[in-house]
Motif scaffolding. Structure first.
Motif, PDB file in Angstrom:
ATOM      1  N   GLU A 180      -2.413   6.043  -0.387  1.00 45.09           N
ATOM      2  CA  GLU A 180      -3.587   5.175  -0.358  1.00 45.09           C
ATOM      3  C   GLU A 180      -4.020   4.959   1.083  1.00 45.09           C
ATOM      4  O   GLU A 180      -3.200   4.985   2.001  1.00 45.09           O
ATOM      5  CB  GLU A 180      -3.271   3.826  -1.017  1.00 45.09           C
ATOM      6  N   LYS A 209      -6.596  -1.050   0.943  1.00 41.97           N
ATOM      7  CA  LYS A 209      -6.380  -1.910  -0.205  1.00 41.97           C
ATOM      8  C   LYS A 209      -6.875  -3.312   0.138  1.00 41.97           C
ATOM      9  O   LYS A 209      -6.749  -3.759   1.282  1.00 41.97           O
ATOM     10  CB  LYS A 209      -4.891  -1.936  -0.552  1.00 41.97           C
ATOM     11  N   ILE A 259       0.863  -1.177   0.000  1.00 40.40           N
ATOM     12  CA  ILE A 259       0.000   0.000   0.000  1.00 40.40           C
ATOM     13  C   ILE A 259       0.898   1.225   0.000  1.00 40.40           C
ATOM     14  O   ILE A 259       1.884   1.297   0.742  1.00 40.40           O
ATOM     15  CB  ILE A 259      -0.985  -0.010   1.198  1.00 40.40           C
TER      16      ILE A 259
END
Lengths: 115, 112
Positions: free
Chosen positions: B53, B56, B49
């Motif tokens: 972000e 995920k 990740i």
């Protein structure tokens, strides 16, 4: 991805001797890494081995104790020299296809016991 | 030096339950990765990740990242006995292009 093999898978050695561990990759890679994992512990980076240059060692690891060769883009060796029981560990090689801080692919490891 | 800390150190759950492992780190990261290791063998990459972000997914795995708290969590849903392994987080630092730093790991036991 990459498929990595290591030899030997395990060994029992006497103190004062040396062992060379081989790492073979199924594709050409620039960056290869050698780690040590002491019993029950996490991974500690020993050195980074790039083809065509000297290996870069992390703090606490020296070339005389852990000489590394990287003769081509698919192969590397790590030698554990003048072994003592404290060297008993799993030694792992890994490769990265996109830079050292990206995903790494690991070999199965070499379990070393020094008596 | 280890950049990441994980908790719990060990976790034991029943098959079918969810398992949550946490990882905290100290310095700015480019990415955070989770790996699995079965019985002292080689590590298998699970998921990466990036710092921009927040969440995920991959199959039964869900990873979250909170850069303000410098922490990440790995959730394994509907666990199976085959999930029994050690799980490590590893951080790719912003200041270093050439390596990752592994945390101490969480040992997960899934009881059939």
């Amino acid at each position: 991805s990459a498929v990595i093999s290591q030899k030997p898978s395990r060994d029992i050695c006497q103190r004062g001797t040396s062992l060379t561990i081989q790492c073979q990759v199924d594709s050409q890679v620039t960056m290869m890494f050698w780690y040590r994992q002491q019993p029950g512990q996490s991974l500690t980076l020993i050195a980074t081995a790039n083809q065509g240059s000297e290996a870069t060692y992390e703090s606490g690891f020296v070339i005389d104790k852990f000489p590394i060769s990287r003769p081509n883009l698919t192969f590397s060796t790590l030698t554990v020299s003048n072994m003592s029981p404290e060297d008993s560990s799993i030694y792992l090689c890994s490769v990265s296809l996109a830079g050292g801080r990206e995903t790494q692919y690991f070999g199965p490891g070499t379990r070393l016991l020094v008596l | 030096s280890q950049q990441g800390e994980e908790d719990p150190q060990a976790l034991s759950i029943q098959e079918g339950e969810n398992a949550t492992m946490n990882c905290s780190y100290k310095t700015s990261i480019n990415n955070l990765q989770w790996y699995r290791q079965n019985s002292g063998r080689g590590l298998v990459h699970l998921i990466l990740i990036r710092s921009n972000e927040r969440e995920k997914h991959s199959g039964r795995l869900r990873v979250t990242l909170d850069t303000s708290k410098k922490s990440s969590s790995l959730l394994i849903t509907a666990s199976r006995a085959a999930d029994t392994a050690s799980y490590f987080c590893a951080t790719g630092l912003k200041t270093s292009y050439d390596k990752v730093i592994f945390g101490p790991g969480t040992s997960l036991s899934v009881i059939p």
